[in-house]
Design a protein around this motif. Structure first.
Motif, PDB file in Angstrom:
ATOM      1  N   LEU A  66       0.793  -1.025  -0.007  1.00 55.21           N
ATOM      2  CA  LEU A  66      -0.017   0.113   0.120  1.00 55.21           C
ATOM      3  C   LEU A  66       0.970   1.243   0.116  1.00 55.21           C
ATOM      4  CD1 LEU A  66      -2.813   1.233   0.469  1.00 55.21           C
ATOM      5  CD2 LEU A  66      -2.372   1.107   2.861  1.00 55.21           C
ATOM      6  N   TYR A  67       0.615   2.174  -0.787  1.00 57.37           N
ATOM      7  CA  TYR A  67       1.480   3.462  -1.062  1.00 57.37           C
ATOM      8  C   TYR A  67       0.261   4.768  -0.861  1.00 57.37           C
ATOM      9  CZ  TYR A  67       0.734   4.264  -5.740  1.00 57.37           C
ATOM     10  OH  TYR A  67       0.131   4.460  -7.186  1.00 57.37           O
ATOM     11  N   LEU A  68       1.246   5.759  -0.262  1.00 54.04           N
ATOM     12  CA  LEU A  68       0.545   7.205  -0.477  1.00 54.04           C
ATOM     13  C   LEU A  68       1.466   8.004  -0.646  1.00 54.04           C
ATOM     14  CD1 LEU A  68      -2.020   9.181   0.466  1.00 54.04           C
ATOM     15  CD2 LEU A  68      -0.962   9.292   2.649  1.00 54.04           C
ATOM     16  N   GLU A  69       1.139   8.765  -1.871  1.00 55.53           N
ATOM     17  CA  GLU A  69       2.061  10.020  -2.365  1.00 55.53           C
ATOM     18  C   GLU A  69       1.103  11.399  -2.168  1.00 55.53           C
ATOM     19  OE1 GLU A  69       3.184   8.739  -6.160  1.00 55.53           O
ATOM     20  OE2 GLU A  69       5.065   7.510  -5.479  1.00 55.53           O
ATOM     21  N   HIS A  70       1.777  12.446  -2.004  1.00 51.79           N
ATOM     22  CA  HIS A  70       1.291  13.654  -1.686  1.00 51.79           C
ATOM     23  C   HIS A  70       1.933  14.835  -2.266  1.00 51.79           C
ATOM     24  CE1 HIS A  70       3.953  14.435   1.408  1.00 51.79           C
ATOM     25  NE2 HIS A  70       3.967  13.367   1.760  1.00 51.79           N
ATOM     26  N   PRO A  71       1.412  15.894  -2.338  1.00 52.82           N
ATOM     27  CA  PRO A  71       2.049  17.122  -2.912  1.00 52.82           C
ATOM     28  C   PRO A  71       3.021  18.041  -1.704  1.00 52.82           C
ATOM     29  CG  PRO A  71      -0.130  17.759  -2.767  1.00 52.82           C
ATOM     30  CD  PRO A  71      -0.011  16.202  -2.372  1.00 52.82           C
TER      31      PRO A  71
END
Length: 242
Positions: A66-71
């Protein structure tokens, strides 16, 4: 090990501003890994070959991520990965034995690891490059039991290990096809861990399919117990990304 963590962490801070996701991205995947086990295990100065003596073979392998990318600048992206490998077999350790166990034996190998990775996108176009740090919670157990007796031996390693993380992917424009590699690695104090895979990927809308090869090498000592094994084989995975 502390110097390694500081050096890698400092490098990540320097490269962090180079690239950030434009929007929040979330993805998950599950995979099947057809893995083979080879190498040796030791306990109390006794040594056994897990492939030739114990005849350990594939049973079941689970992998999910599971991954989460953000600005948000400076803050790293997050990736969680879970792997479990179970192998069993029936072999023979002879009269010399292994840790008090002799003759015909039934053996079970269980490896479980949970990774928390903090990483930055260094490049994000048709060439993608991520760098980061992983904290790996590693637990491995090898149980060897006499078939016609009561004697049992258990070799165990259990630790939380810091590792470097690298992922690179090359996209073929307008095709949805890409090739890539990713891995974790560390070596210190005579112990070393290497876990990498190479793959081909096809994306269609929010769906993502991968096929490739994964290789894991573990050389780790925990008290009187030591695992020096390699696990490798092809894998396939399916996932979604938003």
């Amino acid at each position: 090990m502390r110097k390694l963590m500081l050096a890698v962490g400092g490098s990540l801070i320097l490269v962090a501003p180079l690239s950030q996701a434009d929007v929040v991205g979330l993805g998950a995947s599950v995979s099947y890994w057809d893995s083979d086990l080879s190498g040796k295990a030791a306990t109390n100065n006794d040594l056994v070959d897990v492939e030739n003596d114990l005849n350990l073979g594939g049973d079941s392998t689970a992998n999910a991520s599971l991954y989460l990318e953000h600005p948000v600048p400076v803050l790293p992206n997050i990736r969680i990965n879970y792997t479990r490998v179970k192998q069993s077999g029936r072999g023979q350790v002879g009269l010399v034995g292994f840790d008090g166990v002799t003759g015909d034996v039934q053996s079970d190998f269980d490896l479980e690891q949970l990774d928390l990775t903090l990483y930055y996108e260094v490049l994000d176009n048709w060439v993608n490059l991520d760098l980061g740090l992983t904290a790996r919670d590693l637990a491995g157990d090898l149980t060897v039991q006499e078939v016609n007796g009561l004697a049992t031996s258990e070799t165990s390693v259990d630790a939380v290990i810091p590792m470097g993380y690298l992922a690179a992917r090359f996209d073929l424009p307008f095709t949805g096809v890409s090739v890539g590699t990713e891995g974790n690695f560390i070596s210190y104090g005579g112990d070393s861990l290497l876990d990498f895979n190479a793959y081909g990927q096809y994306e269609m809308a929010v769906l993502r399919f991968r096929a490739g090869y994964r290789q894991m090498s573990i050389d780790y000592e925990d008290g009187n117990d030591r695992l020096d094994v390699e696990i490798g084989g092809p894998f396939v995975s399916a996932g979604v990304s938003f």
